[in-house]
Design a protein around this motif. Structure first.
Motif, mmCIF file in Angstrom:
data_model
loop_
_atom_site.group_PDB
_atom_site.id
_atom_site.type_symbol
_atom_site.label_atom_id
_atom_site.label_comp_id
_atom_site.label_asym_id
_atom_site.label_seq_id
_atom_site.Cartn_x
_atom_site.Cartn_y
_atom_site.Cartn_z
ATOM 1 N N ASN A 387 10.648 -5.725 7.429
ATOM 2 C CA ASN A 387 11.626 -5.079 8.302
ATOM 3 C C ASN A 387 11.757 -3.583 8.029
ATOM 4 O OD1 ASN A 387 12.704 -7.428 9.835
ATOM 5 N ND2 ASN A 387 13.166 -8.156 7.765
ATOM 6 N N SER A 388 10.757 -3.024 7.341
ATOM 7 C CA SER A 388 10.707 -1.585 7.067
ATOM 8 C C SER A 388 9.369 -1.059 7.580
ATOM 9 C CB SER A 388 10.846 -1.298 5.569
ATOM 10 O OG SER A 388 12.093 -1.739 5.080
ATOM 11 N N PRO A 389 9.277 -0.710 8.866
ATOM 12 C CA PRO A 389 7.989 -0.288 9.415
ATOM 13 C C PRO A 389 7.392 0.931 8.730
ATOM 14 C CG PRO A 389 9.795 0.138 10.962
ATOM 15 C CD PRO A 389 10.348 -0.729 9.887
ATOM 16 N N LEU A 390 8.227 1.738 8.049
ATOM 17 C CA LEU A 390 7.701 2.923 7.380
ATOM 18 C C LEU A 390 7.192 2.647 5.975
ATOM 19 C CD1 LEU A 390 10.216 5.712 8.492
ATOM 20 C CD2 LEU A 390 7.919 5.230 9.358
ATOM 21 N N ALA A 391 7.374 1.425 5.457
ATOM 22 C CA ALA A 391 6.868 1.090 4.125
ATOM 23 C C ALA A 391 5.341 1.140 4.137
ATOM 24 C CB ALA A 391 7.365 -0.282 3.699
ATOM 25 N N TRP A 392 4.756 1.821 3.161
ATOM 26 C CA TRP A 392 3.310 2.027 3.164
ATOM 27 C C TRP A 392 2.627 1.648 1.854
ATOM 28 C CZ3 TRP A 392 2.384 5.397 -0.793
ATOM 29 C CH2 TRP A 392 3.393 6.320 -1.127
ATOM 30 N N PHE A 393 3.370 1.493 0.783
ATOM 31 C CA PHE A 393 2.771 1.222 -0.527
ATOM 32 C C PHE A 393 2.315 -0.233 -0.610
ATOM 33 C CE2 PHE A 393 3.387 -0.138 -5.008
ATOM 34 C CZ PHE A 393 2.463 0.691 -5.611
ATOM 35 N N THR A 394 1.088 -0.453 -1.095
ATOM 36 C CA THR A 394 0.569 -1.817 -1.233
ATOM 37 C C THR A 394 0.172 -2.153 -2.668
ATOM 38 O OG1 THR A 394 -1.655 -1.060 -0.635
ATOM 39 C CG2 THR A 394 -0.259 -1.896 1.151
ATOM 40 N N GLY A 395 0.167 -1.180 -3.558
ATOM 41 C CA GLY A 395 -0.194 -1.442 -4.951
ATOM 42 C C GLY A 395 -0.797 -0.218 -5.594
ATOM 43 N N TYR A 396 -0.783 -0.205 -6.933
ATOM 44 C CA TYR A 396 -1.335 0.922 -7.673
ATOM 45 C C TYR A 396 -2.854 0.852 -7.715
ATOM 46 C CZ TYR A 396 3.501 1.359 -9.187
ATOM 47 O OH TYR A 396 4.864 1.478 -9.198
ATOM 48 N N ALA A 397 -3.461 2.002 -7.977
ATOM 49 C CA ALA A 397 -4.896 2.014 -8.231
ATOM 50 C C ALA A 397 -5.161 1.263 -9.529
ATOM 51 C CB ALA A 397 -5.404 3.452 -8.320
ATOM 52 N N GLU A 398 -6.401 0.959 -9.780
ATOM 53 C CA GLU A 398 -6.762 0.153 -10.949
ATOM 54 C C GLU A 398 -6.134 0.738 -12.210
ATOM 55 O OE1 GLU A 398 -9.842 3.321 -10.292
ATOM 56 O OE2 GLU A 398 -8.792 1.866 -9.054
#
Length: 539
Positions: A387-398
């Motif tokens: 419910n946050s269309p502006l959320a963009w983070f999916t995880g850290y780099a290795e």
């Protein structure tokens, strides 16, 4: 401007597409005569850079960087002070579809080396004044191409920025990488473990644009200045990227912080929209008795740490406008606060961090669950991702080599992004923060990881145990402080204290140096052996 929810959808439709090109969005589509950046020196000399000049210079530099092997996905680090050269370099990187790795100029060589190694940086661009740090970090031109903004080479293998920009070459067309591709890799300290690498995708531009408009209320007539260094997320996202995205002008000061100098910039440039960390406002309060008539901002904003009521009251009295406090993280941008734009302006309740900004839904969940806590109950502050269309983070780099620390940012189903902060929510949706990101210390707007400082101190032969904590300070907000237990045969001394401070300066940077070092006989621990930081201060 219309319905904020629709505007958010429109921005996503523009920036989250397979054809999204960062250079086009941040520069090429804007009127060439419009000023993109005003650079201010310590002596108050100013120089403007228009969007047309930015386009021309970044195109030339992009062609030069391409000859060094820079292309889509290649990582290019910048160790540069604010100003024209930094912005031109970043635009050139993004023009090639490459990934910018911003480095805070106060970082110690070892911290720089860690980031360059972890990111597999191909090229590093630095100012002449920071060139020695690259050498001290053990970076050689045979491993990583080194580009220096200097008048002459200090070694035969390095490349001069001016040569790359000025040499005649065929123009390299801008690369469209699409909305899901990263264009920034930003390192941010956490409470434990090594600094985390946050990949910022192009689609995050929608979140940055939304905050610039609804949080900061920057409009076409503003003289806008974000005082935060672009080596950190708030200064990078909202002092460089978002203003360029919106085609707005922005100010960058090429000098260290000084309250009187800050006041001079506000007056001489007629700044109307100021965004700064609370430490800037605290420093102004400590040194400014009255404002010259030229200082008349219409909007004031703050982020990075909670704004205390006394500073807010002072600003209202002196500036005549309120400071609007905003909350976010490098993994989010800004998602919560008291928006400055009239369409979202809500007067925050006393002690409140505000309400979710357009495009975000922020709630409080019961610890260890995905269930929202009842109004008034303490829990984990979290972002409702679906419910946050502006959320963009999916995880850290290795993770870095040797970093075995697990970072759990999402609930098991992936619905909630867990900020790591605790708080409560009232029936109107206002969020009240109880603690920020576990034990991270925010000093003068800079985030310091206790774990990172403790790890360095434990490497000193005198130190058996160390506990780093934040010490309240009227100007900086917090100072880094440490309690140490010494090895047998060592005793407290002024010389030892300086050695320990030096270890941190060399290992992390001056911003993380402990301002208070105390020797104690033991550290308080709970039954499982974990240091109880809440009790460390009282030793």
């Amino acid at each position: 401007m219309g319905d904020p929810a629709q505007q958010v959808r429109d921005w996503l439709d523009s920036y989250d597409t397979p054809h999204a090109c960062v250079a086009t969005l941040l520069c090429d589509r804007h009127p060439p005569d419009t000023v993109a950046l005003t650079e201010v020196d310590a002596d108050m000399r100013t120089r403007d850079l228009t969007y047309g000049e930015l386009a021309t210079r970044s195109r030339r530099l992009a062609s030069g960087l391409a000859d060094l092997g820079v292309g889509p996905g290649v990582r290019v680090a910048t160790l540069m002070s604010t100003g024209h050269d930094l912005v031109v370099t970043m635009l050139a990187i993004w023009r090639l579809g490459a990934v910018s790795v911003p480095l805070f100029t106060a970082l110690a060589p070892s911290a720089i080396a860690h980031r360059l190694d972890h990111s597999a940086t191909h090229v590093v661009v630095c100012d002449a004044e920071h060139r020695e740090k690259i050498t001290a970090a053990g970076i050689t031109a045979t491993e990583t191409r080194i580009v220096v903004a200097a008048r002459q080479r200090s070694c035969p293998d390095e490349v001069l920025l001016s040569e790359l920009e000025q040499a005649p070459r065929a123009e390299t067309p801008p690369v469209a990488v699409g909305g899901t591709a990263p264009f920034i890799l930003l390192y941010t300290p956490g409470p434990v473990g090594y600094p985390r690498a946050v990949p910022v995708p192009v689609r995050a531009l929608a979140a940055f644009h939304a905050y610039l408009v609804y949080g900061l209320d920057v409009d076409g007539d503003d003289v806008y200045w974000n005082t935060t260094d672009p080596g950190w997320s708030y200064g990078l996202y909202f002092g460089v990227v978002a203003p360029l995205l919106a085609g707005a002008g922005t100010v960058q000061l090429r000098a260290g912080f000084d309250a009187e100098l800050t006041l001079d910039v506000l007056a001489s440039l007629g700044v109307t929209n100021l965004a700064a960390a609370p430490t800037v406002y605290r420093a102004l309060r400590a040194s400014v008795k009255s404002l010259p008539p030229e200082v008349a901002p219409r909007r004031l904003s703050s982020a990075g740490e909670p704004l205390t009521p006394d500073v807010a009251a002072w600003a209202q009295d002196v500036f005549g406008v309120p400071i609007r406090d905003h909350y976010g993280q490098p993994e989010l941008g800004i998602c919560l606060g008291a928006g400055n734009h009239p369409e979202v302006a809500v007067e925050p309740a006393p002690g409140s961090a505000g309400i979710p900004l357009p495009g975000w839904r922020v709630g409080v969940i019961e610890p260890g669950t995905e269930t929202e806590a009842a109004p008034g109950d303490l829990g984990q502050v979290a972002v409702d991702v679906p419910n946050s269309p502006l959320a963009w983070f999916t995880g850290y780099a290795e993770p870095a080599r040797g970093d075995v620390t697990a970072v759990q940012r999402f609930s098991p189903s992936g619905r909630w992004y867990i900020t790591g902060d605790t708080g409560r929510c009232d029936t109107s949706g206002q969020v009240y923060l109880a603690s920020r990101d576990h034990d991270v210390i925010v000093t003068s707007g800079y985030r310091v990881s206790p774990f990172e400082v403790e790890s360095l101190l434990l490497g000193h032969p005198a130190v058996l145990e160390a506990a780093v904590y934040g010490l309240a300070d009227e100007i900086a907000g917090q100072l880094v402080a440490v309690k140490v237990v010494l090895q047998q045969g060592w005793s407290a001394s002024v010389e030892l204290e300086e050695q320990l401070r030096s270890v941190v300066r060399r290992g992390v940077g001056e911003h993380a140096e402990p301002r208070q070092v105390d020797v104690v006989t033991r550290l308080p621990r709970n039954a499982s052996g974990k240091i109880q930081r809440g009790r460390v201060r009282r030793l």
